[in-house]
Design an enzyme around this catalytic site. Structure first.
Site, PDB file in Angstrom:
ATOM      1  N   HIS A  84      24.794  -5.974   4.044  1.00 28.71           N
ATOM      2  CA  HIS A  84      24.324  -5.222   5.211  1.00 28.71           C
ATOM      3  C   HIS A  84      25.409  -5.004   6.270  1.00 28.71           C
ATOM      4  O   HIS A  84      25.162  -5.174   7.469  1.00 28.71           O
ATOM      5  CB  HIS A  84      23.130  -5.965   5.811  1.00 28.71           C
ATOM      6  N   ASP A 138      17.058   6.535   8.028  1.00 30.65           N
ATOM      7  CA  ASP A 138      16.776   5.150   7.636  1.00 30.65           C
ATOM      8  C   ASP A 138      15.966   5.236   6.340  1.00 30.65           C
ATOM      9  O   ASP A 138      14.804   4.853   6.290  1.00 30.65           O
ATOM     10  CB  ASP A 138      15.999   4.433   8.759  1.00 30.65           C
ATOM     11  N   ASN A 157      15.347  -4.776   2.039  1.00 33.34           N
ATOM     12  CA  ASN A 157      14.458  -3.687   2.449  1.00 33.34           C
ATOM     13  C   ASN A 157      12.990  -4.152   2.526  1.00 33.34           C
ATOM     14  O   ASN A 157      12.716  -5.339   2.447  1.00 33.34           O
ATOM     15  CB  ASN A 157      14.611  -2.468   1.547  1.00 33.34           C
ATOM     16  N   HIS A 167      13.812  -7.583   4.416  1.00 35.72           N
ATOM     17  CA  HIS A 167      15.050  -8.322   4.148  1.00 35.72           C
ATOM     18  C   HIS A 167      14.846  -9.818   3.889  1.00 35.72           C
ATOM     19  O   HIS A 167      15.579 -10.661   4.422  1.00 35.72           O
ATOM     20  CB  HIS A 167      16.034  -8.144   5.306  1.00 35.72           C
ATOM     21  N   GLU A 180      23.543   0.581   2.141  1.00 33.58           N
ATOM     22  CA  GLU A 180      23.135  -0.613   1.387  1.00 33.58           C
ATOM     23  C   GLU A 180      22.732  -0.208  -0.027  1.00 33.58           C
ATOM     24  O   GLU A 180      21.702   0.434  -0.222  1.00 33.58           O
ATOM     25  CB  GLU A 180      21.947  -1.279   2.084  1.00 33.58           C
TER      26      GLU A 180
HETATM   27  C1  BGC Z   1      16.741  -1.065   7.655  1.00 33.58           C
HETATM   28  C2  BGC Z   1      16.445  -0.712   9.086  1.00 33.58           C
HETATM   29  C3  BGC Z   1      16.566  -1.940   9.921  1.00 33.58           C
HETATM   30  C4  BGC Z   1      17.952  -2.488   9.733  1.00 33.58           C
HETATM   31  C5  BGC Z   1      18.200  -3.729  10.527  1.00 33.58           C
HETATM   32  C6  BGC Z   1      18.106  -1.641   7.580  1.00 33.58           C
HETATM   33  O1  BGC Z   1      18.383  -2.038   6.291  1.00 33.58           O
HETATM   34  O2  BGC Z   1      16.625   0.040   6.833  1.00 33.58           O
HETATM   35  O3  BGC Z   1      15.165  -0.174   9.228  1.00 33.58           O
HETATM   36  O4  BGC Z   1      16.322  -1.676  11.256  1.00 33.58           O
HETATM   37  O5  BGC Z   1      18.159  -2.775   8.391  1.00 33.58           O
HETATM   38  O6  BGC Z   1      17.178  -4.578  10.450  1.00 33.58           O
END
Ligand code: BGC
Length: 390
Positions: free
Chosen positions: A216, A288, A116, A142, A353
């Site tokens: 993910h 999200d 995140n 991430h 997640e």
């Molecule tokens: C996020 C999204 C993102 C996605 C892919 C998710 O964990 O919350 O904002 O677009 O991952 O990158």
């Protein structure tokens, strides 16, 4: 017959009985050992910088199979049964390494060192400021430009009586992507004969750092990637969620879900409220957000479930984590190819997640993500599949 002789005969009988039982038990165990689960290893491809990547296909006795590659610890396919007992792939992904390397929105990957966002890509730890990549607008996402989803993990297969595990290891060096400390990470995927996949995370460091690991996978329980996921019924064991700004950074408020489109405390179709004129849904371009899970005092508990009526598939998720990011696939836009034909259209996959809250290093009211020297980071999530009628 004297008493000595009787005792002797009884002893012999008892020993034989024990031997029979013992060897029976042994042979049953042996049978399970050799036939109930399996792992197959295959060469998957070479990365652009010429590193070999392998795929491990774990299978259980019911028919579930989970394929994982050593690049990013990515789950490339995962089959689950529908109500007619047919096992079909229910996760989004690609059919070759090149696609994963060049344009993956984290399909199926392990995420770290920090899952995140971290606002402005910086944080202060023990009085020192650390600067990370800004790979998502003004923020860090991430783990940065080369997060754990893009590295090659060492892999070891472990077969036990009725479980198949893949142990993945990675050493994230001091300074990698701007994070402090050499971080030793171990993630174990375990498939059992009840159609459950456990993901166990462990890490230690030689210097204080921050850690927030997650998985993910994008699911589509219909098994047909042409369908969107708006009919899936979602339940989240949470009374509150974290509102975000337009860059998806939590404002710091912990808001009750009651009477908002964010209330999934009872099963509700993902699409039911998604088009509401709600500022939070606008900021997220849909869902999200991170939900603040209930029962945080428990080590491990039910956190979410998703049901897809046509296939009858039910996914239940259990975790030790305090939060769960529910992402409704809002950035899928029809440009990425599926594993067969066609492209992944808008909202054809969702992610759940399990994790600590976004931007925790900059939010003193959120549970800490600090890992000190001598401590062991440990986290566990379990995905359980079954079917139900309605
Ligand atoms: C996020 C999204 C993102 C996605 C892919 C998710 O964990 O919350 O904002 O677009 O991952 O990158």
């Amino acid at each position: 017959m004297n008493i000595f002789k009787t005792t002797n005969i009884l002893m012999v009988l008892l020993t034989n009985l024990l031997l029979v039982n013992f060897s029976c038990k042994k042979s049953i165990e042996k049978k399970q050992f050799t036939s109930s689960v399996s792992i197959q290893k295959k060469f998957y491809g070479k990365t652009k910088d010429n590193k070999e990547v392998f795929q491990f296909i774990m299978k259980n006795k019911l028919g579930m199979s989970v394929s994982i590659i050593t690049y990013g610890g990515i789950i490339t396919s995962w089959t689950a049964k529908n109500k007619k007992n047919k096992y079909e792939d229910i996760v989004l992904g690609y059919n070759c390494l090149e696609e994963y390397e060049s344009r993956s929105p984290y399909f199926g990957a392990l995420i770290g060192r920090y899952g995140n966002r971290i606002a402005k890509g910086k944080f202060v730890l023990d009085g020192k400021e650390y600067i990370l990549d800004r790979n998502n607008g003004p923020n860090h996402l991430h783990g940065g430009l080369k997060g754990f989803d893009k590295v090659i993990w060492g892999a070891k297969e472990i077969i036990k009586d009725s479980t198949a595990s893949l142990e993945l290891r990675y050493l994230s060096k001091d300074g990698e992507e701007g994070y402090p400390g050499n971080l030793q990470v171990k993630v174990i995927y375990t498939l059992n004969n009840r159609d459950e996949l456990a993901v166990n995370y462990e890490a230690n460091t030689d210097k204080a750092t921050i850690v927030n690991l997650t998985q993910h996978t994008y699911f589509n329980l219909s098994g047909n990637f042409d369908n969107d996921i708006l009919d899936h019924e979602l339940k989240i064991n949470a009374d509150s969620f974290l509102p975000v700004d337009t860059d998806l950074i939590p404002t710091g408020e912990i808001r009750k879900v009651k009477n908002t489109p964010f209330d999934f405390s009872f099963p509700k179709k993902i699409g039911f409220d998604i088009k509401n004129e709600d500022l939070q849904l606008k900021n997220g371009k849909g869902y999200d957000h991170c939900w603040v899970l209930n029962e945080q005092e428990k080590d491990f508990r039910f956190v979410a479930s998703v049901f897809e009526e046509k296939s009858g598939r039910l996914l239940e998720i259990f975790s030790s984590e305090p939060g769960i990011q529910f992402y409704s696939g809002n950035f899928l836009d029809g440009t990425l190819p599926t594993k067969t034909k066609g492209n992944y259209k808008f909202r054809t996959g969702f992610c759940l997640e399990t994790q600590h809250y976004p931007d925790s290093p900059n939010q003193p009211n959120f549970p800490s993500v600090k890992l000190d020297l001598g401590e062991i980071y440990s986290s566990k999530t379990l995905f359980r599949f079954s079917t139900k009628k309605n």
